[in-house]
Design a protein around this motif. Structure first.
Motif, PDB file in Angstrom:
ATOM      1  N   GLY A  34      -6.026  -8.315   4.310  1.00  0.00           N
ATOM      2  CA  GLY A  34      -5.787  -7.160   5.176  1.00  0.00           C
ATOM      3  C   GLY A  34      -7.064  -6.443   5.547  1.00  0.00           C
ATOM      4  N   ILE A  35      -7.005  -5.120   5.489  1.00  0.00           N
ATOM      5  CA  ILE A  35      -8.153  -4.317   5.911  1.00  0.00           C
ATOM      6  C   ILE A  35      -9.374  -4.541   5.018  1.00  0.00           C
ATOM      7  N   MET A  80      -6.233  -6.466  -2.852  1.00  0.00           N
ATOM      8  CA  MET A  80      -5.045  -6.322  -2.022  1.00  0.00           C
ATOM      9  C   MET A  80      -4.764  -4.871  -1.627  1.00  0.00           C
ATOM     10  N   PHE A  90       0.788  -3.246   0.687  1.00  0.00           N
ATOM     11  CA  PHE A  90       1.513  -4.300   1.405  1.00  0.00           C
ATOM     12  C   PHE A  90       2.211  -3.738   2.643  1.00  0.00           C
ATOM     13  N   SER A  91       2.343  -4.565   3.652  1.00  0.00           N
ATOM     14  CA  SER A  91       3.049  -4.122   4.863  1.00  0.00           C
ATOM     15  C   SER A  91       3.813  -5.274   5.512  1.00  0.00           C
ATOM     16  N   GLY A  92       4.535  -6.003   4.671  1.00  0.00           N
ATOM     17  CA  GLY A  92       5.335  -7.108   5.189  1.00  0.00           C
ATOM     18  C   GLY A  92       6.668  -6.622   5.725  1.00  0.00           C
ATOM     19  N   GLY A  93       7.446  -7.563   6.215  1.00  0.00           N
ATOM     20  CA  GLY A  93       8.803  -7.263   6.669  1.00  0.00           C
ATOM     21  C   GLY A  93       8.856  -6.798   8.105  1.00  0.00           C
ATOM     22  N   HIS A 111      10.450 -15.191   6.093  1.00  0.00           N
ATOM     23  CA  HIS A 111       9.493 -14.192   6.564  1.00  0.00           C
ATOM     24  C   HIS A 111       8.478 -14.892   7.466  1.00  0.00           C
ATOM     25  N   VAL A 166       2.072  -9.242   1.566  1.00  0.00           N
ATOM     26  CA  VAL A 166       2.056  -9.617   2.985  1.00  0.00           C
ATOM     27  C   VAL A 166       1.483  -8.425   3.741  1.00  0.00           C
ATOM     28  N   TRP A 191      -4.051  -1.813  10.934  1.00  0.00           N
ATOM     29  CA  TRP A 191      -3.242  -2.429   9.881  1.00  0.00           C
ATOM     30  C   TRP A 191      -1.978  -1.598   9.683  1.00  0.00           C
ATOM     31  N   ASN A 195       3.787   0.344   5.722  1.00  0.00           N
ATOM     32  CA  ASN A 195       5.251   0.392   5.586  1.00  0.00           C
ATOM     33  C   ASN A 195       5.709   1.809   5.263  1.00  0.00           C
TER      34      ASN A 195
END
Lengths: 77, 148
Positions: free
Chosen positions: A9-10, A71, A74-77, B89, B130, B143, B146
């Protein structure tokens, strides 16, 4: 002693790479200090550290050949 | 960790409605199922600083994510009385309006399927390694974060 670093990620944007090897780092606190000198933006970042796929807390001792993942949230989904 | 085979979760690009329809159709032979619950996550065209999100580019720590999905799956099977469960996903680029997460639970009665589906989606959002990069029309990006 060699450690494999993975950045996501960032964090990978800040370090400019997503995978590299570093030597002579014994624990995660030392690693954080080392990285924050190279990449000062990391100081203000919130990120978790996983060692060999498990998220660590506190200062975690590293062994030769360990894979350390940096890490951001998180920013999944 | 159990010895059950780790099922593949990641799909390159968007999850197509046809894939979802096909997944539903495949369950017609499982006649002990009385309820399905489905969650579909869709990429939203948020406007941030006057720029519209046109896609999300997903990356993951694949090895760790696959393990995490497996653990979530096993725990959900223990917690709820489920007949079956599927999690997909996206990785890579998914345009706004397209589907990036597909969670599908089935049970005899609705309560288990519905509660398990919510449980799984929440755990994925919180625990799966993720990351989504929100890409604007001019290809600049931020970025994603959530919402809890």
């Amino acid at each position: 002693m060699k450690i494999k670093i993975l950045a996501f990620g960032i964090i990978a944007d800040i370090t400019g790479k997503s995978e590299w090897i570093i030597e002579n780092i014994q624990a995660t606190d030392e690693l954080k200090k080392h990285l924050e000198i190279l990449y000062p933006r990391l100081k203000s970042m919130k990120y978790a550290i996983a060692v060999n796929l498990a998220i660590t807390s506190g200062n975690f001792e590293l062994t030769d050949g360990a894979t350390v993942a940096l890490m951001p949230p998180f920013s999944g989904g | 960790m159990s010895e059950k085979k780790i099922k593949k979760v990641f799909i390159e690009g968007a999850i197509s409605p046809l894939f979802i329809a096909d997944a539903i159709a495949k369950h017609s032979t499982k006649k002990d199922i009385g309820a399905h619950s489905i969650f579909l996550g869709q990429v939203r065209n948020d406007v941030i600083n006057n720029k519209e999100v046109k896609a999300i580019d997903y990356t993951a720590y694949n090895e760790m994510a696959e393990e995490k999905f497996h653990e979530i799956r096993e725990t959900a099977f223990e917690k709820y009385s489920l007949t079956c469960m599927h999690i997909y996903h996206s990785l890579g680029r998914v345009n706004s309006g397209e589907i990036s997460l597909f969670v599908f639970t089935s049970s005899k009665h609705r309560k288990d399927a519905m509660e398990a589906c919510t449980y799984i989606v929440n755990r994925i959002k919180e625990e799966a390694p993720v990351w989504g990069k929100e890409i604007f029309e001019d290809e600049s990006y931020i970025w994603k974060q959530n919402t809890p």
